[in-house]
Scaffold this active site. Structure first.
Site, short mmCIF file in Angstrom:
data_model
loop_
_atom_site.label_atom_id
_atom_site.label_comp_id
_atom_site.label_asym_id
_atom_site.label_seq_id
_atom_site.Cartn_x
_atom_site.Cartn_y
_atom_site.Cartn_z
N GLU A 268 38.31 39.64 52.15
CA GLU A 268 39.79 40.03 51.69
C GLU A 268 40.16 41.59 52.53
O GLU A 268 39.20 42.35 52.51
CB GLU A 268 39.89 40.18 50.27
CG GLU A 268 41.15 40.85 49.71
CD GLU A 268 41.16 40.94 48.22
OE1 GLU A 268 41.10 39.99 47.51
OE2 GLU A 268 41.05 42.13 47.88
N LYS B 142 36.65 47.69 55.52
CA LYS B 142 35.62 47.92 56.10
C LYS B 142 34.77 46.92 56.51
O LYS B 142 34.22 46.28 55.50
CB LYS B 142 34.71 49.14 55.28
CG LYS B 142 35.75 50.56 55.12
CD LYS B 142 36.03 51.16 56.27
CE LYS B 142 36.88 52.32 56.19
NZ LYS B 142 37.88 53.07 57.18
C1 LIG Z 1 40.97 36.85 43.81
C2 LIG Z 1 42.03 37.84 43.38
C3 LIG Z 1 43.07 38.23 44.28
C4 LIG Z 1 44.27 39.05 43.57
N1 LIG Z 1 45.00 39.74 44.48
C5 LIG Z 1 46.22 40.39 44.15
C6 LIG Z 1 47.20 40.78 44.95
O1 LIG Z 1 47.08 40.41 46.29
N2 LIG Z 1 48.28 41.36 44.51
C7 LIG Z 1 48.39 41.71 43.15
O2 LIG Z 1 49.19 42.37 42.74
N3 LIG Z 1 47.28 41.28 42.21
C8 LIG Z 1 46.27 40.51 42.67
N4 LIG Z 1 45.28 40.12 41.80
C9 LIG Z 1 45.36 40.45 40.37
C10 LIG Z 1 46.32 39.37 39.73
O3 LIG Z 1 47.41 39.54 40.06
C11 LIG Z 1 46.13 40.02 38.22
O4 LIG Z 1 44.73 39.71 37.65
C12 LIG Z 1 47.09 39.25 37.07
O5 LIG Z 1 47.20 39.96 35.92
C13 LIG Z 1 46.92 37.80 36.89
O6 LIG Z 1 47.10 37.09 37.85
P1 LIG Z 1 46.91 35.28 37.57
O7 LIG Z 1 47.52 34.78 38.63
O8 LIG Z 1 45.42 35.38 37.31
O9 LIG Z 1 47.84 35.09 36.46
P2 LIG Z 1 47.65 34.11 35.46
O10 LIG Z 1 47.08 32.80 35.79
O11 LIG Z 1 49.16 33.70 34.84
O12 LIG Z 1 47.05 34.61 33.99
C14 LIG Z 1 47.51 35.93 33.40
C15 LIG Z 1 47.07 35.72 32.00
O13 LIG Z 1 47.76 35.05 31.29
C16 LIG Z 1 47.04 33.81 30.57
N5 LIG Z 1 47.79 32.61 31.11
C17 LIG Z 1 47.66 32.14 32.27
N6 LIG Z 1 48.41 30.83 32.25
C18 LIG Z 1 49.12 30.95 31.26
C19 LIG Z 1 49.97 29.94 30.41
N7 LIG Z 1 50.65 29.07 30.89
N8 LIG Z 1 50.61 30.05 29.11
C20 LIG Z 1 49.86 31.38 28.32
N9 LIG Z 1 48.95 32.18 28.94
C21 LIG Z 1 48.64 31.90 30.17
C22 LIG Z 1 45.78 33.86 31.38
O14 LIG Z 1 44.67 33.51 30.33
C23 LIG Z 1 45.61 35.46 31.65
O15 LIG Z 1 45.03 36.13 30.62
C24 LIG Z 1 44.21 39.22 42.21
C25 LIG Z 1 43.37 38.82 41.55
C26 LIG Z 1 42.02 38.03 41.92
C27 LIG Z 1 41.14 37.42 41.06
#
Ligand SMILES: Cc1cc2nc3c(=O)[nH]c(=O)nc-3n(C[C@H](O)[C@H](O)[C@H](O)COP(=O)(O)OP(=O)(O)OC[C@H]3O[C@@H](n4cnc5c(N)ncnc54)[C@H](O)[C@@H]3O)c2cc1C
Length: 287
Positions: A18, A275
């Site tokens: 990444e 890095k």
């Molecule tokens: C590998 C990786 C890469 C990342 N890259 C970035 C990036 O480039 N830029 C950035 O800004 N952030 C990034 N993040 C962080 C991420 O955006 C945050 O963790 C964010 O808060 C959650 O994103 P998510 O897609 O997991 O959200 P979701 O899947 O929507 O989950 C968020 C929360 O809501 C809950 N939830 C999910 N779906 C539902 C539903 N349908 N109804 C009710 N509750 C629900 C989940 O349990 C969780 O607690 C990254 C995280 C990871 C693990």
């Protein structure tokens, strides 16, 4: 190549890296330095590299630019991260079109962190599963989603979090990339629970070698991940010596990597912090 082909059992474990785009004030030097780091890591034949994206759209231009450069200059499979928290459907359509025109085939569909001030944040998408469904209905991008071996910070418990992860998978995700972790047992437990929930797609394990105490503290202050006491004590003991911190961090991640390989994981995703040094040492140690 699409995620389904990359994460084919014959290729496992798939190694991926990444990167994040340099800030807007970059005069070209940071980008040049980053491209050099990517060229050093290309030698390890990564299945893909991913490019992060600022959820508020702040780094959108830079993120797209870096994605295009990696795709054309290095001929690597690129997976831009794609957040939806402050996006309208129109924003998503525009971005998908840009990526399609650039020949990109994969995205990591994310909600993004909720900004402190949500009043100015237009929302057509509440959760990442809605983005997965939308992208699936509009295009043939291959889609990855995020998973959290220690639970997402907003989630009441891991069970609820995995139920929500399943919604993303049922909406059409192809691969899960996990949040970084330091305790492999937590990852194995997560994968077991994911499989019990009926999720069959590959799960790539996220690891981040700690190379600086400050950097680690900054990252760990915003995510729910525990550093084991053994690692923490070592880091604190050498807090004033950056070389020792780096050595301890890389050795720890190297052991993690070796154990993940032994346990036949589907993929290992390095959070490189732009890095090549740490990942290179770990990969060389384990050749
Ligand atoms: C590998 C990786 C890469 C990342 N890259 C970035 C990036 O480039 N830029 C950035 O800004 N952030 C990034 N993040 C962080 C991420 O955006 C945050 O963790 C964010 O808060 C959650 O994103 P998510 O897609 O997991 O959200 P979701 O899947 O929507 O989950 C968020 C929360 O809501 C809950 N939830 C999910 N779906 C539902 C539903 N349908 N109804 C009710 N509750 C629900 C989940 O349990 C969780 O607690 C990254 C995280 C990871 C693990």
């Amino acid at each position: 190549m699409k995620l389904r082909e990359i994460y084919n059992k014959e290729n496992s474990p798939v190694i991926s890296f990444e990167f994040f785009p340099p800030k807007d004030d970059d005069d070209g030097q940071k980008t040049a330095a980053l491209l050099n780091e990517i060229s050093l890591l290309k030698k390890y034949n990564p299945g893909l590299v991913s490019v992060t994206y600022g959820a508020g759209g702040s780094t959108r231009h830079k993120s797209e630019e870096l994605t295009k450069i990696i795709n054309s200059k290095f001929e690597l499979n690129v997976m831009p991260h794609f957040t939806c928290i402050c996006s309208s459907r129109h924003d998503v359509d525009t971005r998908l079109e840009t990526l399609t025109n650039a020949g990109i085939k994969n995205i990591l569909a994310l909600r993004g962190d909720v900004p402190a001030d949500t009043t100015s944040c237009f929302q057509d998408f509440k959760h990442a599963n809605e983005l997965v469904s939308y992208v699936r209905s509009k295009s043939d991008f291959s889609i990855a989603v995020a998973g959290y071996p220690e639970g997402h910070i907003e989630s009441p418990d891991l069970k609820t979090d995995i139920e929500n992860l399943k919604k993303k998978v049922d909406a059409g995700a192809d691969v899960i990339f996990t949040q970084l972790f330091f305790e492999n047992e937590k990852f194995y437990n997560f994968v077991e629970r994911v499989r019990s929930a009926g999720i069959k797609i590959p799960v790539a394990a996220g690891i981040m070698p700690i190379v600086s105490l400050k950097q680690a503290e900054r990252i760990l202050s915003v995510i729910k991940v525990k550093i084991p006491q053994k690692l923490m004590s070592g880091l604190e003991r050498f807090a004033d010596c950056s070389d020792d911190i780096k050595k301890i961090g890389i050795e720890f991640a190297s052991n993690q990597y070796c154990d993940l390989i032994k346990n036949n994981v589907d993929g290992i995703h390095f959070y490189t912090l732009n890095k090549s040094d740490a990942a290179t040492k770990i990969l060389n140690n384990n050749l």
